[in-house]
Scaffold this motif. Structure first.
Motif, PDB file in Angstrom:
ATOM      1  N   VAL A 112       0.943  -1.160  -0.005  1.00  0.00           N
ATOM      2  CA  VAL A 112       0.192   0.075   0.029  1.00  0.00           C
ATOM      3  C   VAL A 112       1.008   1.317   0.158  1.00  0.00           C
TER       4      VAL A 112
ATOM      5  N   LEU B 148      -2.771   5.125  -0.953  1.00  0.00           N
ATOM      6  CA  LEU B 148      -3.536   5.881   0.300  1.00  0.00           C
ATOM      7  C   LEU B 148      -4.152   7.033  -0.121  1.00  0.00           C
TER       8      LEU B 148
ATOM      9  N   GLN C 219      -7.477   6.678  -1.149  1.00  0.00           N
ATOM     10  CA  GLN C 219      -8.501   6.020  -0.206  1.00  0.00           C
ATOM     11  C   GLN C 219      -8.719   6.790   0.896  1.00  0.00           C
TER      12      GLN C 219
ATOM     13  N   LEU D 206       1.285  10.354   4.490  1.00  0.00           N
ATOM     14  CA  LEU D 206       0.910   9.070   3.897  1.00  0.00           C
ATOM     15  C   LEU D 206       2.054   8.516   3.301  1.00  0.00           C
TER      16      LEU D 206
ATOM     17  N   SER E 104       3.554   4.561   4.569  1.00  0.00           N
ATOM     18  CA  SER E 104       3.969   3.511   3.630  1.00  0.00           C
ATOM     19  C   SER E 104       5.212   2.974   3.706  1.00  0.00           C
TER      20      SER E 104
ATOM     21  N   ASP F 259       1.739  -4.234   5.005  1.00  0.00           N
ATOM     22  CA  ASP F 259       0.181  -4.320   5.073  1.00  0.00           C
ATOM     23  C   ASP F 259      -0.539  -5.469   4.875  1.00  0.00           C
TER      24      ASP F 259
END
Length: 492
Positions: free
Chosen positions: A335, A340, A343, A352, A356, A361
Motif C-alpha cells: 500500500v 493511500l 483512499q 501518507l 507507507s 500491510d
C-alpha cells in the motif's frame, strides 16, 4: 452460429472450464460482455485504479435499504481475476464438512475434499502456482508438490516474517499465481488491485483462455452481453439471447455454461425465470468479512516492491484458546502513498508517504455463513444486493488478536479498516450445489436440477465461503465440471 457449447463469462470459472475442454472437438463460443484490458498508462496508475475507478463499469446496484452504490465488479476479458491478488489457495479439508461458528454452522458440502483434490492438482498446474508445503498449520493433504517454488520474500518482508515467527506464529508462503520477474520487469506498481496486461499474473486470461485457444473450434466474442436464457417444454435451455455490439443475436447450443460471476449469474437466471424451482437462486450470498491492517514501526523501512508473499493460519479453526474459528491473515500488495491518497482524504501526502515507508500491510479474512435472506434480487433491470453479514464478531476479534501479535512483533502502531459491501471481490454462494433440489439449484457436478444442459461454474456454485480466497476452488470446480461434460455430454 449454433455451437456445441456456449460459455457465458470469461472469468476464472468460464476460462478454466474452456481449458478443460480444449482437447475435445467440441465447438465452443464464449460470450464476454467486456473487452480486453489494454496495456495503457491507466493500468499502472494508482489514481486510475484506486481513486477514479477507471476500470469499473458505469453502473449502480441497490443495497438492502434501496440506496444506490457503485460496485467493485469488473467486466473484461478474464473477469475479476484481472484485478485479483493471485492467491491460489485450497479450501481446508475440514471446510468441506460441517464447521460450527459463533453465528451458526457452515454446512457440509455434497462432495468431500478428496473428491475435489485431483482437480485442485490440475488447477494448480494450469495456473502455474508457486508455493511450498509444510509451513501452513492447517494445509490440506495433497498428492503432488506445487508446480513451482514459492515467490521469495524481499528483505524487509523476510524481516517481518521472522518478527512474527518469534512471537510463536507460523507464517507460511502464500501459494501464488505470479511470475514475479515478469511482473516487476514491466512495472513499478505493487500487485493487489492492479490489472495484469499479460505480463506476469496467472489469471483467467493468461492461463485459462490461453489453454482454451489451443482448441481450433474455440471462439471468444467480446462486447456480448447475455440478457436472457430461454427453456423449452422438456426443460432444456434451447436459446441464449445476447446483445453483441448492441445487436440482438440468438444462439441454440447443446450445452450452456453460465460463469458470469456469483451476482451476475444469479441475476441472469432470475431475469430469465429459469433454474429456480427451489427458490434458492440468488439466496445464500456470501462475501468474506475482510479488513486491511497496517502495521507501522518508525524504525522499520519497507523497501519491498512486491510484498504479498506470506500468510498466517494460526487462528483459522479456533481463536487459540479453544473458541470459535477466526480466519486467515495474509499480506496485501504494498500500500503505497499514492494508493493511500486515493483512499484517505484530508491527510497530507507527505504523512501518507511516511506511513507507507514504515508499514507492512495485511488482509484479514473471516468466513461469512450462508443465509437464505442474504441475497441477490432484481428491481426492474437493476440488481439489489442484500448482504446480511455473519461472523462479524469473530472477525473483529481476529483483527484485535493479530494487532496484539503485531505489537509483540515490534509494530507499535496498528491501523485497520473494514471493507464494505461495495467490494464483492469474494462473492459466492448464490447458485450453490447440493443433493436436494428443494434446497439447491445445482447438482454436485454443477449441472442444474431443472435443466439437463445448463451448468453454472463460477463462485455462485460454492456452498460455503470458508476463510480463504475462492479463485482456486472455482477453477477446480470448473475443471471437474468440464470432465463431466466431456464424459456425459460429449462422449469423450
Amino acid at each position: 452460429m449454433n455451437p456445441d457449447i456456449i460459455i457465458i463469462g470469461s472469468g476464472m470459472g468460464g476460462a478454466s472450464l474452456a481449458a478443460g475442454l480444449a482437447q475435445t472437438d467440441a465447438s465452443i463460443l464464449m460470450l464476454e460482455r467486456g473487452h480486453q484490458i489494454s496495456d495503457t498508462l491507466e493500468a499502472k496508475s494508482p489514481r486510475a485504479v484506486f481513486a477514479s475507478d477507471h476500470f469499473l463499469p458505469n453502473e449502480t446496484w441497490l443495497d438492502e435499504a434501496g440506496r444506490q452504490f457503485r460496485p467493485g465488479n469488473h467486466y473484461n476479458v478474464g473477469g475479476n481475476s484481472k484485478f485479483y491478488g493471485a492467491v491460489l489457495i485450497r479450501y481446508r479439508e475440514q471446510d468441506f464438512g460441517e464447521v460450527e461458528h459463533e453465528d451458526g454452522v457452515s454446512p457440509a458440502w455434497p462432495i468431500t475434499y478428496q473428491d475435489l483434490a485431483p482437480w485442485y492438482d490440475q488447477a494448480e498446474a494450469l495456473y502455474q502456482v508457486r508455493g511450498t508445503t509444510g509451513q501452513d498449520v492447517c494445509e490440506p493433504g495433497r498428492t503432488f508438490p506445487y508446480p513451482h517454488a514459492p515467490v521469495p520474500d524481499e528483505p524487509s518482508i523476510a524481516e517481518a516474517r521472522e518478527r512474527l515467527r518469534a512471537t510463536g506464529l507460523s507464517p507460511f508462503s502464500l501459494p501464488l499465481g505470479v511470475d514475479i520477474a515478469a511482473w516487476t520487469a514491466k512495472r513499478r506498481t505493487t500487485f493487489d488491485g492492479f490489472p495484469d496486461t499479460r505480463s506476469g499474473k496467472m489469471d483467467a486470461e493468461t492461463c485459462g483462455l490461453a489453454t482454451a485457444r489451443s482448441n481450433p473450434n474455440f471462439e471468444l466474442r467480446t462486447n456480448a452481453r447475455v440478457v436472457r436464457l430461454e427453456a423449452c417444454s422438456n426443460g432444456r435451455i434451447e436459446r441464449v439471447v445476447a446483445l453483441v455490439n448492441g445487436e440482438e443475436q440468438k444462439f441454440s447450443p447443446k450445452i450452456v455454461v453460465l460463469a458470469a460471476g456469483a451476482i451476475q449469474s444469479a441475476a441472469l437466471l432470475l431475469a430469465s425465470d429459469v433454474a429456480n424451482k427451489s427458490d434458492q437462486v440468488g439466496r445464500n450470498y456470501m462475501n468474506h468479512n475482510a479488513s486491511a491492517i497496517l502495521a507501522i514501526d518508525p524504525r522499520f523501512n519497507n523497501t519491498s516492491q512486491y510484498q504479498k508473499t506470506f500468510g498466517v493460519n494460526d487462528y483459522y479453526f479456533d481463536d487459540g484458546a479453544g473458541g470459535y474459528p477466526l480466519g486467515n491473515i495474509q499480506l496485501l500488495g504494498r500500500v503505497t502513498g499514492d494508493i493511500l491518497r486515493g483512499q484517505i482524504k484530508g491527510v497530507p501526502g507527505f504523512l501518507l508517504d511516511w506511513v507507507s515507508r514504515h508499514a507492512v500491510d495485511f488482509y484479514a479474512i473471516t468466513e461469512d455463513l450462508p443465509d437464505p435472506e442474504s441475497r441477490v434480487t432484481l428491481e426492474g433491470n437493476q440488481i439489489r444486493l442484500s448482504w446480511k453479514r455473519s461472523n462479524l464478531g469473530p472477525h473483529k476479534r481476529l483483527v484485535r488478536r493479530f494487532a496484539r501479535d503485531l505489537k509483540r512483533a515490534g509494530f507499535p502502531i496498528v491501523l485497520n479498516r473494514l471493507f464494505d459491501a461495495s467490494v464483492p471481490s469474494h462473492q459466492c454462494g448464490t447458485v450453490r450445489i447440493g443433493r436436494d433440489p428443494a434446497l439447491a439449484p445445482l447438482r454436485p457436478d454443477c449441472r442444474a436440477f431443472d435443466h439437463p444442459n445448463l451448468y453454472v461454474v463460477d463462485a455462485g456454485c460454492l456452498p460455503t465461503s470458508a476463510a480463504v480466497n475462492p479463485a482456486l476452488s472455482v477453477a477446480a470446480m470448473a475443471l471437474r465440471a468440464a470432465d463431466t461434460i466431456k464424459h456425459q455430454e460429449l462422449g469423450v
